[in-house]
Motif scaffolding. Structure first.
Motif, mmCIF file in Angstrom:
data_model
loop_
_atom_site.group_PDB
_atom_site.id
_atom_site.type_symbol
_atom_site.label_atom_id
_atom_site.label_comp_id
_atom_site.label_asym_id
_atom_site.label_seq_id
_atom_site.Cartn_x
_atom_site.Cartn_y
_atom_site.Cartn_z
ATOM 1 N N THR A 228 30.747 44.482 44.085
ATOM 2 C CA THR A 228 31.627 44.160 45.204
ATOM 3 C C THR A 228 31.523 45.176 46.330
ATOM 4 O OG1 THR A 228 33.175 43.306 43.542
ATOM 5 C CG2 THR A 228 33.975 43.500 45.788
ATOM 6 N N SER A 229 31.362 44.682 47.559
ATOM 7 C CA SER A 229 31.479 45.541 48.738
ATOM 8 C C SER A 229 32.933 45.974 48.873
ATOM 9 C CB SER A 229 31.041 44.781 49.991
ATOM 10 O OG SER A 229 29.684 44.397 49.909
ATOM 11 N N LEU A 230 33.141 47.222 49.280
ATOM 12 C CA LEU A 230 34.490 47.768 49.401
ATOM 13 C C LEU A 230 34.691 48.359 50.793
ATOM 14 C CD1 LEU A 230 34.768 49.663 45.978
ATOM 15 C CD2 LEU A 230 35.684 47.405 46.533
ATOM 16 N N ASN A 231 35.922 48.298 51.257
ATOM 17 C CA ASN A 231 36.291 48.971 52.497
ATOM 18 C C ASN A 231 37.116 50.200 52.147
ATOM 19 O OD1 ASN A 231 38.518 49.271 54.886
ATOM 20 N ND2 ASN A 231 36.519 48.654 55.676
ATOM 21 N N PHE A 232 36.789 51.312 52.793
ATOM 22 C CA PHE A 232 37.475 52.590 52.530
ATOM 23 C C PHE A 232 38.157 53.077 53.794
ATOM 24 C CE2 PHE A 232 37.718 57.205 52.431
ATOM 25 C CZ PHE A 232 38.300 57.432 51.195
ATOM 26 N N ARG A 233 39.388 53.555 53.644
ATOM 27 C CA ARG A 233 40.145 54.069 54.787
ATOM 28 C C ARG A 233 41.195 55.052 54.287
ATOM 29 N NH1 ARG A 233 40.806 48.890 53.278
ATOM 30 N NH2 ARG A 233 42.908 48.018 53.012
ATOM 31 N N ILE A 234 41.697 55.875 55.189
ATOM 32 C CA ILE A 234 42.718 56.873 54.869
ATOM 33 C C ILE A 234 43.895 56.659 55.802
ATOM 34 C CG2 ILE A 234 43.266 59.331 54.738
ATOM 35 C CD1 ILE A 234 40.338 59.878 54.152
ATOM 36 N N ASP A 258 32.936 49.974 55.689
ATOM 37 C CA ASP A 258 32.471 49.111 54.610
ATOM 38 C C ASP A 258 31.365 49.834 53.853
ATOM 39 O OD1 ASP A 258 34.189 47.044 54.976
ATOM 40 O OD2 ASP A 258 32.715 45.621 55.762
ATOM 41 N N VAL A 259 31.551 49.969 52.551
ATOM 42 C CA VAL A 259 30.589 50.647 51.693
ATOM 43 C C VAL A 259 30.103 49.610 50.673
ATOM 44 C CG1 VAL A 259 30.128 52.658 50.253
ATOM 45 C CG2 VAL A 259 31.954 52.751 51.963
ATOM 46 N N HIS A 260 28.850 49.221 50.787
ATOM 47 C CA HIS A 260 28.308 48.179 49.923
ATOM 48 C C HIS A 260 27.777 48.795 48.630
ATOM 49 C CE1 HIS A 260 28.727 45.342 53.262
ATOM 50 N NE2 HIS A 260 28.301 46.331 54.028
ATOM 51 N N ALA A 261 27.580 47.963 47.637
ATOM 52 C CA ALA A 261 27.179 48.441 46.312
ATOM 53 C C ALA A 261 25.963 49.352 46.413
ATOM 54 C CB ALA A 261 26.876 47.256 45.398
ATOM 55 N N GLY A 262 26.070 50.557 45.840
ATOM 56 C CA GLY A 262 24.968 51.507 45.803
ATOM 57 C C GLY A 262 24.884 52.459 46.975
ATOM 58 N N GLN A 263 25.757 52.320 47.974
ATOM 59 C CA GLN A 263 25.677 53.147 49.181
ATOM 60 C C GLN A 263 26.631 54.334 49.116
ATOM 61 O OE1 GLN A 263 26.469 50.436 52.440
ATOM 62 N NE2 GLN A 263 24.403 49.586 52.393
ATOM 63 N N SER A 283 39.492 48.750 49.087
ATOM 64 C CA SER A 283 39.822 47.344 48.826
ATOM 65 C C SER A 283 38.565 46.492 48.887
ATOM 66 C CB SER A 283 40.856 46.833 49.835
ATOM 67 O OG SER A 283 40.361 46.918 51.161
ATOM 68 N N THR A 284 38.598 45.407 48.143
ATOM 69 C CA THR A 284 37.432 44.522 48.059
ATOM 70 C C THR A 284 37.229 43.780 49.374
ATOM 71 O OG1 THR A 284 38.828 42.781 47.125
ATOM 72 C CG2 THR A 284 37.657 44.200 45.579
ATOM 73 N N ARG A 285 35.982 43.468 49.623
ATOM 74 C CA ARG A 285 35.600 42.693 50.808
ATOM 75 C C ARG A 285 34.956 41.382 50.370
ATOM 76 N NH1 ARG A 285 35.864 42.201 55.284
ATOM 77 N NH2 ARG A 285 34.322 43.263 56.570
ATOM 78 N N PHE A 286 35.148 40.346 51.190
ATOM 79 C CA PHE A 286 34.461 39.060 51.026
ATOM 80 C C PHE A 286 34.890 38.327 49.754
ATOM 81 C CE2 PHE A 286 31.284 42.267 52.644
ATOM 82 C CZ PHE A 286 31.602 42.093 53.975
#
Length: 551
Positions: A228-234, A258-263, A283-286
């Motif tokens: 799953t692609s994830l979005n990261f924020r503070i 947005d941080v995609h799998a493996g990045q 949090s999950t994206r898409f």
């Protein structure tokens, strides 16, 4: 100071004092075991390293030699791979089943590799089967040497943030689902450093990090999840992007990434808000139903809990695509560059070959398989690299079952070892086409590449007009959006057998990967290291005599 720390300090001093001294060594002993974990409140079988989940961080410096003695106490064969570490001339240490025999239960193997000409944020993970779903992963950072400045002031502290989706089922259950032709479905939750941020009663867990007001901190964020692609924020804080996948970037400021799998991404965050607690959010994206995890950043001395109002994440993949367009390589940074042989002038290098790779889902024998250009990879008993080195490829696999263009859409899918050859030191363009409705993520071991373009629909030669031929960020993992294409460029100057794979792990498990064989015609240690003395042997090479060594 621990005895191990004293040894490392002494080794570093020796390296500094001797003009011709070898680069410093870092030694680790890792015991890999099963243990009961419950990150989502459900007890399940986890994979621990030295009793830890996630595993210990590796903190190294450019040119360090890393020596890790891994003892496998599982009841299954085990391998570790090093996501983004280029392993120059040394695919013997890559830790994929196509390059290494796995460590048998009750045995050990010592990895030895040098983090050469790289800086930045990476991670390691278990590469066999569905072990990645049980843990066994950890952060791996490579710092710049003191003589090579980085393009920002030293932070007050440096934090590793491992984010990823998580399943409440044991890895063996997930593997059985895939073997039966079913999907592992959607994840059960999201973790930050192995936790959801809440205890079993729903209360916040202890702060993950503590900061001091007015100081700036580095956060290394890696998506170690399965799909799953994830979005990261503070919460309430801006993030200045300074590095991704081992390359320094133009320092743009973002509310979320947005941080995609493996990045992996590195950001600088200044503690410039009212002293209290704040949430970091992943949090999950898409996905139709968004899943969210939090962790607390505490300002020193704070007794005020974080606001319960979480910052909203973005919506839609177009937002993510537009963010990608803002990423640029910092061409003035003086730190180590990936692929230092000159390929950072990639825009002026003539393309010698274009390879178009199409990922597909298909049914073979009544079960789901995933393929690239009509071939769904399966691992033979004898690792591909060993078969090639011992010159018995005719007994193990055939080269180039896939072509440079996808076959007709109605062509039958072949299930077999998938090995493509690339001529040494040629500059190649690779096009990834994703006809599916979900985001794809591709990783290439042994290299960094230049993602020069993305776009909707199918790629054509006219698409090259949209390429960034000046400052695309050199990296090792790139996303391909739904029903879209992504183009990368690179020089195949690292001899070895290298895995090109989907980072969507169920697709990888069911065949969406291939290996690229890059052979140096010189057969010289200038281009590739000899087979290690301690290499594990299995399959058809178990009792064969060693070929003559490279000179």
């Amino acid at each position: 100071m621990s005895p191990a720390t004293v040894v490392l300090v002494l080794l570093s001093l020796v390296g500094l004092s001797a003009v011709r001294a070898e680069d410093p060594y870092l030694y680790f002993t890792w015991n890999v075991t099963y243990g009961t974990i419950a990150p989502l409140g459900v007890p399940q079988q986890g994979i621990l390293i030295n009793g830890q989940f996630p595993g210990p961080n590796i903190n190294s410096t450019t040119n360090n030699n890393i020596v890790i003695n891994v003892f496998n106490h599982l009841d299954q064969p085990f391998l570790l791979s090093w996501n983004g570490i280029q392993q120059r001339k040394n695919s013997w240490q890559d830790g994929m089943y196509g390059t290494n025999c796995p460590i048998p239960p009750g045995k050990n193997f010592t990895y030895h590799f040098q983090v050469k000409d790289q800086i930045g944020s990476f991670f390691y993970f278990p590469s066999m089967g569905m072990h990645k779903a049980a843990g066994g992963f950890g952060g791996l950072r490579i710092n710049s040497r003191l003589l090579i400045p980085v393009p920002f002031d030293p932070p007050a502290d440096d934090f590793t943030v491992l984010i990823g989706d998580w399943y409440a089922k044991d890895h063996s259950v997930l593997a059985r689902l895939l073997d039966a032709g079913r999907s592992i479905g959607r994840p059960a939750g999201v973790l930050i450093n192995g936790k959801t941020g809440k205890d079993t009663t729903g209360k916040d867990e202890a702060p993950l990090f503590t900061v001091e007001a007015g100081k700036t901190y580095r956060y290394r964020i890696c998506n170690v999840g399965l799909k799953t692609s994830l979005n990261f924020r503070i919460q309430s804080h801006k993030m200045k992007l300074v590095e991704m996948d081992g390359s320094h970037t133009v320092q743009n400021v973002y509310d979320s990434l947005d941080v995609h799998a493996g990045q992996c991404y590195s950001v600088l965050v200044t503690a410039d808000k009212t002293p209290r607690d704040y949430y970091m959010v992943a949090s999950t994206r898409f996905l139709k139903d968004t899943q969210t995890s939090t962790a607390i950043i505490r300002y020193a001395g704070s007794t005020t809990p974080p606001s319960t109002v979480l910052p909203d994440g973005p919506v839609g993949w177009a937002w993510s695509f537009n963010q990608w367009r803002t990423f640029r390589w910092n061409l003035t940074a003086s730190a180590a560059r990936p692929n230092p042989q000159g390929s950072y002038h990639y825009g002026s290098i003539n393309i010698t070959r274009t390879i178009k790779l199409l990922n597909t889902r298909t049914i073979v024998g009544g079960k789901v398989r995933y393929a690239i250009n009509g071939v769904s990879h399966t691992d033979p008993e004898t690792p591909l690299k060993l078969a090639e080195y011992f010159n018995i490829t005719d007994k193990v696999f055939k080269y180039n079952l896939v072509g440079d263009v996808p076959p007709a859409t109605d062509a039958a899918v072949t299930v077999a070892p998938n090995v493509m050859t690339a001529e040494y030191r040629t500059f190649i363009e690779i096009i990834f086409e994703n006809p599916e409705k979900t985001v794809q993520s591709y990783h290439l071991d042994g290299y960094s590449f230049f993602p020069v373009g993305m776009g909707p629909g199918k790629w054509s030669t006219d698409s090259r007009r949209t390429y960034n031929l000046l400052d695309a960020v050199s990296r090792h993992t790139i996303q391909v959006y739904p029903k879209s294409w992504t183009a990368i460029m690179l020089t195949f100057d690292n001899a070895g057998m290298w895995n090109l794979r989907s980072e969507i792990w169920e697709k990888h498990y069911l065949g969406q990967q291939l290996y690229i064989s890059v052979l140096s015609p010189a057969r010289s240690i200038r281009d590739e290291y000899n087979i290690p003395d301690n290499v594990l042997r299995c399959g058809a090479v178990t009792n064969l005599p060693l070929p003559p060594p490279y000179a």
